[in-house]
Scaffold this active site. Structure first.
Site, short mmCIF file in Angstrom:
data_model
loop_
_atom_site.label_atom_id
_atom_site.label_comp_id
_atom_site.label_asym_id
_atom_site.label_seq_id
_atom_site.Cartn_x
_atom_site.Cartn_y
_atom_site.Cartn_z
N ARG A 42 32.27 38.98 32.55
CA ARG A 42 32.39 40.25 32.71
C ARG A 42 30.95 40.89 32.47
O ARG A 42 30.78 41.69 33.35
CB ARG A 42 33.20 40.73 31.78
CG ARG A 42 34.93 40.14 31.94
CD ARG A 42 35.83 40.88 31.29
NE ARG A 42 37.13 40.35 31.42
CZ ARG A 42 37.68 39.51 30.54
NH1 ARG A 42 36.94 39.24 29.14
NH2 ARG A 42 38.83 39.15 30.52
N THR B 100 51.26 37.88 33.51
CA THR B 100 52.16 36.92 33.58
C THR B 100 51.91 35.50 33.12
O THR B 100 52.68 34.71 32.60
CB THR B 100 52.70 36.82 35.09
OG1 THR B 100 51.55 36.83 35.74
CG2 THR B 100 53.59 38.06 35.37
N ARG B 101 50.61 35.26 33.22
CA ARG B 101 50.20 33.70 32.69
C ARG B 101 51.12 32.59 33.28
O ARG B 101 52.02 32.37 32.90
CB ARG B 101 50.23 33.79 31.21
CG ARG B 101 49.46 34.95 30.43
CD ARG B 101 49.51 34.54 28.96
NE ARG B 101 48.86 35.73 28.32
CZ ARG B 101 48.94 35.54 26.96
NH1 ARG B 101 49.50 34.66 26.17
NH2 ARG B 101 48.27 36.57 26.10
N GLU C 4 38.39 45.15 24.52
CA GLU C 4 38.66 46.58 25.21
C GLU C 4 38.04 47.82 24.38
O GLU C 4 37.40 48.73 25.05
CB GLU C 4 40.05 46.62 25.76
CG GLU C 4 40.66 45.53 26.59
CD GLU C 4 41.15 44.29 25.88
OE1 GLU C 4 41.82 43.28 26.33
OE2 GLU C 4 40.82 44.20 24.43
N ASP D 206 32.89 30.49 35.14
CA ASP D 206 32.35 30.02 33.89
C ASP D 206 32.02 28.75 34.23
O ASP D 206 32.52 27.73 33.69
CB ASP D 206 33.52 30.23 32.68
CG ASP D 206 32.91 29.83 31.53
OD1 ASP D 206 31.66 29.22 31.33
OD2 ASP D 206 33.54 29.89 30.44
N ASP E 179 45.30 35.57 35.72
CA ASP E 179 46.43 35.26 35.19
C ASP E 179 47.50 36.69 35.12
O ASP E 179 48.37 36.65 34.45
CB ASP E 179 46.40 34.34 33.86
CG ASP E 179 45.65 35.53 32.69
OD1 ASP E 179 45.20 36.61 33.04
OD2 ASP E 179 45.78 35.14 31.61
N THR F 54 36.68 33.60 36.10
CA THR F 54 37.69 32.25 36.20
C THR F 54 37.13 31.23 35.97
O THR F 54 35.65 30.93 35.50
CB THR F 54 37.85 32.06 37.80
OG1 THR F 54 39.01 31.17 38.13
CG2 THR F 54 36.58 32.01 38.72
#
Length: 317
Positions: free
Chosen positions: A152, A291-292, A263, A103, A178, A73
């Site tokens: 991450r 969804t953002r 990924e 962050d 998000d 985040t």
């Protein structure tokens, strides 16, 4: 009249008894919101962490793998709203551990307070993305550099150093702030043997991006965005058994990597296509959406600050 008086007296006693019961129950409920039971030490433990990297002890269901959800985040107008929405979902999931990585150069009071009142077992970490890797302000260039990669990787390092491999076979999930999650997706991933996968809605320029399944095995992908990727899947579309990360301590996201390949780079260090475990009814159900939250238009706020004023004075948004 004596009978009526006696009945009235009995009714009053009944209401008093019920009132006392409800009152005690309310206080007990409020107490349990802040105190959890530690079965290992047979004693209660306060659910507020004093350390930013403390795995807290909450009521734990034996024989039920824990889900470690990693959420990077960063500070922005919708940050608190996004994390609040997620916390309301996560608190309904059993054996759930939320790893929130900011962050920033230090943890912030906003995130700390939100986590402490969330009622969720959590670990709060922080690592700042170096300036040369930060996203440009131009939204059209928002995917040139990776976002959340350092965060991450730090969470994976923390798990490898603090959570031991065991018979419970815990699960790691990269749960960005998000997204919107159906509670069922967490039960789908809970018994992951290696890597489980499922569809993700509203991602990659499609209504749904998903693995293709034949006879219970993943055979390919329905992906329009860079379909040549080894694993054309969104971060929200897979979960990894924690033992895999413990067996492959070098497995990490890469900083210098083509856009959209984060990924694939990680999964290629852990499994092959044949190892993937399709979930959500053989990948026919959408249980998570990218969804953002829309970036709010704050022209009025900009004007106010030019005048030396601000609307969020003395109030946290």
């Amino acid at each position: 009249m004596r009978v009526i008086g006696r009945r009235t007296h009995i009714c009053k006693q009944w209401f008093i008894t019920v009132g006392v019961f409800l009152g005690v129950g309310s206080w007990l409920y409020m107490f349990l919101q802040f105190v959890a039971w530690d079965p290992a030490n047979n004693q209660p433990c306060i659910s507020f962490a004093d350390s930013h990297a403390e795995l807290e002890k909450f009521v734990h269901f034996d024989n039920l793998p824990t889900i470690h959800a990693i959420t990077p985040t960063y500070r922005r107008p919708v940050q608190k709203a996004e994390l609040t929405r997620l916390s309301q979902t996560y608190r309904q999931v059993r054996n759930f551990h939320w790893i929130v990585v900011e962050d920033s150069n230090r943890t912030t009071n906003l995130v700390t307070k939100l986590l402490r009142r969330s009622g969720i077992s959590y670990t709060q970490l922080n690592v700042a993305t170096p300036e040369q890797y930060k996203l440009p302000l131009n939204p059209k260039l928002s995917y040139i550099h990776p976002r959340g990669t350092f965060q991450r990787n730090l969470a994976l390092e923390w798990l490898q150093q603090n959570v031991q491999s065991g018979g419970q076979k815990d699960v790691v999930y990269f749960a960005d702030d998000d997204n919107t999650y159906d509670l069922q997706v967490f039960e789908e991933m809970r018994y992951t043997e290696k890597v489980s996968v499922w569809p993700v809605g509203l991602v990659g320029g499609q209504l749904v991006e998903r693995p293709l399944v034949h006879d219970g095995r993943v055979t390919g992908w329905n992906a329009a965005y860079k379909p040549q990727r080894p694993f054309p899947i969104d971060m929200a579309g897979f979960a990894v058994n924690l033992d895999l990360f413990l067996q492959h301590p070098e497995a990490r996201f890469r900083i210098k990597q083509d856009v959209g390949y984060q990924e694939s780079v990680l999964l290629a260090q852990l499994v092959t296509l044949s190892d993937l475990e399709p979930r959500a009814e053989n990948c026919t159900k959408v249980l998570v959406w990218h969804t953002r939250t829309e970036t709010p238009r704050l022209r009025g706020e900009v004007t106010m600050r030019k005048e030396g004023r601000r609307s969020d004075k003395d109030i946290e948004v």
